[in-house]
Design an enzyme around this catalytic site. Structure first.
Site, PDB file in Angstrom:
ATOM      1  N   TYR A 178       0.835  -1.208   0.000  1.00  0.00           N
ATOM      2  CA  TYR A 178       0.000   0.000   0.000  1.00  0.00           C
ATOM      3  C   TYR A 178       0.867   1.254   0.000  1.00  0.00           C
ATOM      4  O   TYR A 178       0.689   2.153  -0.825  1.00  0.00           O
ATOM      5  CB  TYR A 178      -0.927  -0.010   1.222  1.00  0.00           C
ATOM      6  CG  TYR A 178      -1.626   1.305   1.459  1.00  0.00           C
ATOM      7  CD1 TYR A 178      -2.601   1.769   0.584  1.00  0.00           C
ATOM      8  CD2 TYR A 178      -1.293   2.105   2.557  1.00  0.00           C
ATOM      9  CE1 TYR A 178      -3.238   2.988   0.798  1.00  0.00           C
ATOM     10  CE2 TYR A 178      -1.924   3.315   2.783  1.00  0.00           C
ATOM     11  CZ  TYR A 178      -2.891   3.757   1.901  1.00  0.00           C
ATOM     12  OH  TYR A 178      -3.507   4.960   2.101  1.00  0.00           O
TER      13      TYR A 178
ATOM     14  N   TRP B 175      -4.375   7.708   9.566  1.00  0.00           N
ATOM     15  CA  TRP B 175      -5.365   7.101  10.455  1.00  0.00           C
ATOM     16  C   TRP B 175      -6.712   7.814  10.400  1.00  0.00           C
ATOM     17  O   TRP B 175      -7.289   8.214  11.402  1.00  0.00           O
ATOM     18  CB  TRP B 175      -4.843   7.081  11.895  1.00  0.00           C
ATOM     19  CG  TRP B 175      -3.598   6.278  12.102  1.00  0.00           C
ATOM     20  CD1 TRP B 175      -2.644   5.949  11.179  1.00  0.00           C
ATOM     21  CD2 TRP B 175      -3.145   5.726  13.350  1.00  0.00           C
ATOM     22  NE1 TRP B 175      -1.626   5.222  11.763  1.00  0.00           N
ATOM     23  CE2 TRP B 175      -1.915   5.071  13.103  1.00  0.00           C
ATOM     24  CE3 TRP B 175      -3.643   5.729  14.649  1.00  0.00           C
ATOM     25  CZ2 TRP B 175      -1.189   4.420  14.105  1.00  0.00           C
ATOM     26  CZ3 TRP B 175      -2.917   5.086  15.646  1.00  0.00           C
ATOM     27  CH2 TRP B 175      -1.709   4.431  15.374  1.00  0.00           C
TER      28      TRP B 175
END
Length: 258
Positions: free
Chosen positions: A127, A152
């Site tokens: 990723y 996040w």
């Protein structure tokens, strides 16, 4: 009036931008979901960008499943690298400023202190590597761009850590959460405001920028905050996960500094 195209409009950030769009009457928005605009399809991009002279394109389209990226890297790179290259190429042709959302996972987490935009990148999972390659395509093709790294993300939209912890806690489930990773949980609504204020103000310089909510926490610490915020702390069992393992390697410390 500035025209703004938002790709990946049904994701967390895209929906967060839609939620506050009416607060920016000077901006004319066109929202396109990934089904309506596939950044891996050049024709799809050309068709959407041809409908009007867009001043900005906010790219929220991305392959974001960190675990699955390890099992299907070709899909991650198709969206996060080749798709971004397509978008950058056509935005340049159309003289549209590209605002691209990237990630803390372009770093390896070994620094031990907050990462600056000038720090060397070294992703340790597929990723992160695919997102970094997308950044590099933009930098090599364009001058008028913003790459905004964040971390996040959570919100009331879609699937995210905050909603998962809250749902399990409300169901009375015991929670086991790792404290091996530290980052900055960031509300997608705050990132949306940052991006739109950037467009409205035009005071920032082109290039790479970092944006987070700045408070650094482990996933365990974030879970504690979620429980406290919802008056659930002490009502369910929360323990630190032992020998926590994921298929994808993740940076141990990926705090971003603005």
């Amino acid at each position: 009036m500035k025209s703004v195209l938002v790709t990946g409009a049904n994701g967390q950030l895209g929906q967060s931008i839609q939620k506050i769009a009416s607060s920016y009457p000077e901006l004319d928005f066109v929202f396109a979901s990934s089904n309506e605009l596939d950044i891996t399809d050049v024709t799809s991009i050309e068709k959407k960008l041809s409908i009007k002279a867009f001043s900005y394109c906010i790219n929220c389209a991305a392959y974001t499943n960190v675990e699955n990226a390890e099992k299907e890297p070709e899909k991650a790179f198709k969206v996060n690298s080749e798709g971004v290259k397509n978008l950058a190429t056509i935005c340049k042709e159309e003289q549209t400023v590209l605002i691209h959302i990237s990630t803390d996972y372009v770093f390896d987490g070994e620094k031990g202190s907050p990462y600056l935009v000038t720090d060397a990148t070294n992703p340790i999972n597929v990723y992160g590597a695919s997102k970094l390659e997308g950044e590099q395509h933009i930098q090599s093709l364009m001058r008028a761009y913003f790459i905004i790294r964040t971390s996040w993300l959570y919100s009331e939209f879609g699937k995210n850590f905050y909603k998962t912890i809250l749902q399990k806690a409300r169901e009375g489930a015991d929670l086991s959460v790792t404290d091996d990773q530290v980052g900055c949980p960031t509300h997608a609504g705050n990132l949306a405001k940052y991006v739109l204020n950037l467009i409205a103000g035009e005071s920032m310089h082109y290039g790479i920028h970092h944006f987070t909510d700045e408070k650094s926490l482990s996933w365990y610490g974030f879970a504690e905050e979620i429980l406290r915020e919802n008056n659930l702390f002490g009502k369910v069992q929360l323990e630190k996960a032992k020998n926590y393992r994921t298929f994808a390697r993740r940076p141990a410390y990926s705090v971003l500094k603005k």
